[in-house]
Write an enzyme that holds these catalytic residues in place. Sequence first.
Site, mmCIF file in Angstrom:
data_model
loop_
_atom_site.group_PDB
_atom_site.id
_atom_site.type_symbol
_atom_site.label_atom_id
_atom_site.label_comp_id
_atom_site.label_asym_id
_atom_site.label_seq_id
_atom_site.Cartn_x
_atom_site.Cartn_y
_atom_site.Cartn_z
ATOM 1 N N SER A 447 0.833 -1.205 0.000
ATOM 2 C CA SER A 447 0.000 0.000 0.000
ATOM 3 C C SER A 447 0.871 1.259 0.000
ATOM 4 C CB SER A 447 -0.955 -0.023 1.199
ATOM 5 O OG SER A 447 -1.909 1.014 1.122
ATOM 6 N N ASP A 499 -9.116 -4.780 -5.906
ATOM 7 C CA ASP A 499 -8.486 -3.834 -4.986
ATOM 8 C C ASP A 499 -8.651 -2.396 -5.483
ATOM 9 O OD1 ASP A 499 -6.918 -2.469 -3.199
ATOM 10 O OD2 ASP A 499 -5.117 -3.661 -3.524
#
Length: 679
Positions: A447, A499
């Site tokens: 991330s 995602d």
Amino acid sequence: MPGMVAFGRRWGIASDDLVFPGSFELLLRVLWWIGTLILFTYHKGHFDCNGGGVLHTYLVGLLVVLGLIILSLWAIVYVSAQGTITNPGARRSMPALVYLRALLYIPEFVWACLGAVWVSDDSRGCAPATVGAVITAVITSWVILLFTGLGVVFVFDPMGRRRLQPGPAEPLGVRDMESSGGTQFLSTARSLATKVWECRLRLLCCCLPQDESHRAAFSSISQLLSDFFSDTDLVPSDIAAGLALLHQEQDKMERSRDPEDIVTHSPSSPIDQDLQTELEKAAHCMQFAAAAYGWPLYVYSNPFTAPCKLSGDCCRTSAAAYDVVGGDHLGCHFSSILQATGLQYRDFIYVSFHNQIYEIPFFVALDHKREAVLVAVRGTLSLKDVLTDLSAECENLPVEGVSGACYAHKGMCQAAGYIYKKLVNDGILNQAFSVVPEYKLVVTGHSLGAGTAALLAILLRTSFPTLQCYSFSPPGGLLSKALAEYSKDFVVSVVLGKDLVPRLSIPNMEDLKRRILKIVTNCNKPKYRILLQGCWYELFGGDPDDFPTEMDSRREEQLSQPLLGEESLVIRHSSSYQSLASDDSPAHAAAHLPLFPPGRILFITEDGPSRRSCFSQVRYRADWSSETAFRSILISPRMLVDHMPDAVLRALNSLCSDGPFSLCPSSLSMTGRNPHISM
């Protein structure tokens, strides 16, 4: 859409948003009225106790007030359910009904005070059940008044009063924004919107120090948010309805797709050796990227065993021969890293839990299994990390030997620069390679950590030509096209399913806003039905609705234009929704430059139906993909679940265990090196 106008200002709620709250209050008021009527009928209107006359007056007045409130609520619910999101004509009488309902709060407040006075002074000698019923009625009145006040605060729009009023001869609807009045309006609106967002950020981050770096971050983030939201008049429920419609539309398109057009592979099928090798390496590195999150993710992933494993280590940390200060006072972060990676203390060269805006935790360890000096960068885990994420404007990142524009995400670029200075200027990498000079350098993260790791790898590439980077669930708006192409030689990005983050960029968000505006404009169903059907679809599945439209004859370019304010203000020449930022301002230009995910993209998807039992076995497919596959945000309940590091690690381990290579955690060989742990 647009927001309802009442009491001389616009509110953050539309006239069709009162169906659900009105229905709930209507049910409550009806039950309350029935209970009061039963109490009054039971006593036949005669109360033989002190203050009986006052009680009689209170109950009669309460029945009348509740009856009027019930009628007003029924009218509000009925009118609010009429029309569509962008066709509020059938709800034209809603402001008058709101005024009527607001006036009824006055007698309700008076009667609540009267009931409270009777209970405290004149209730002696009355039946306990009667006194209890009156106390319940009084408390209910005060609770409803309290929640009404909180609701008003919640839907209050600080910019609702600052609206440009058209002149006598100026038509409503389309207004020329190139006129002097339009320019002044845009300037005022932009300035006010930025100040409002900055105040919101300061309030949200009131626990953070208000130093110069934080003030600069608040200013840039508020500018970005105000530019994005200020050219449309969407209330939150409009966005929710649009997302529900988009999810069903995307699912319908996915189901109609020819299965032969989907080209994916699983490790059990004959695929190229490069993909299998990268899957194995990625699964190994993901353990370190997940471990960088410390004890929160470790406990989340191992809820039954982690507390027992960490409790003893955390308690012994203070008495150990090393100190971890700052964000790891009890040593739980470092203990969880040891447990998750299988390394020993002496295998760590440097561990930093220091966390500020643009300064994120990381560690440097010796990975003897892969013969690598591994740098793992933590992802988002604090409010300071969120501010780093939201600093999404572009920053120049010149790289020697790269032709073309070189720029990147500002927040992550600064975080990468911070870690680079630590690694190079403080001699951390020199210390590591002095112990194992034959090892190669590997950088990894998830991330926020993935984006920072990719940028850090670009900065280190000239000094370490054999460097490799594994970036898990990186942000889609990270690198310019030139840097993204350059990074494909040494960066591998891993993306799981739907995602959200790898698809998250300012152009993609603008595209999502356009799609929401288009689909809610075309839909001819009332909002409450869209939300009810959307909730049912998310919970229980079924076939996506067809959502017939009432404006099929409207031109595509008309549907792609935004609506601004309660006057359906259409901004000319604004197909990219950049109306409230001047075209020649650096912030405006940088904010909308195209950005791409880093490196080669290894895309993992679930093999089988999108909806499955919670206890069913999941199989995954993996294949190489391109950045063009992530140009659109997919709406799904899994858009956040697929971003979780434990989900990515589980998918990678599943892929590797199903194939010829097994990646079960094994004990790693150790060396006798003491690390330097700092904050």
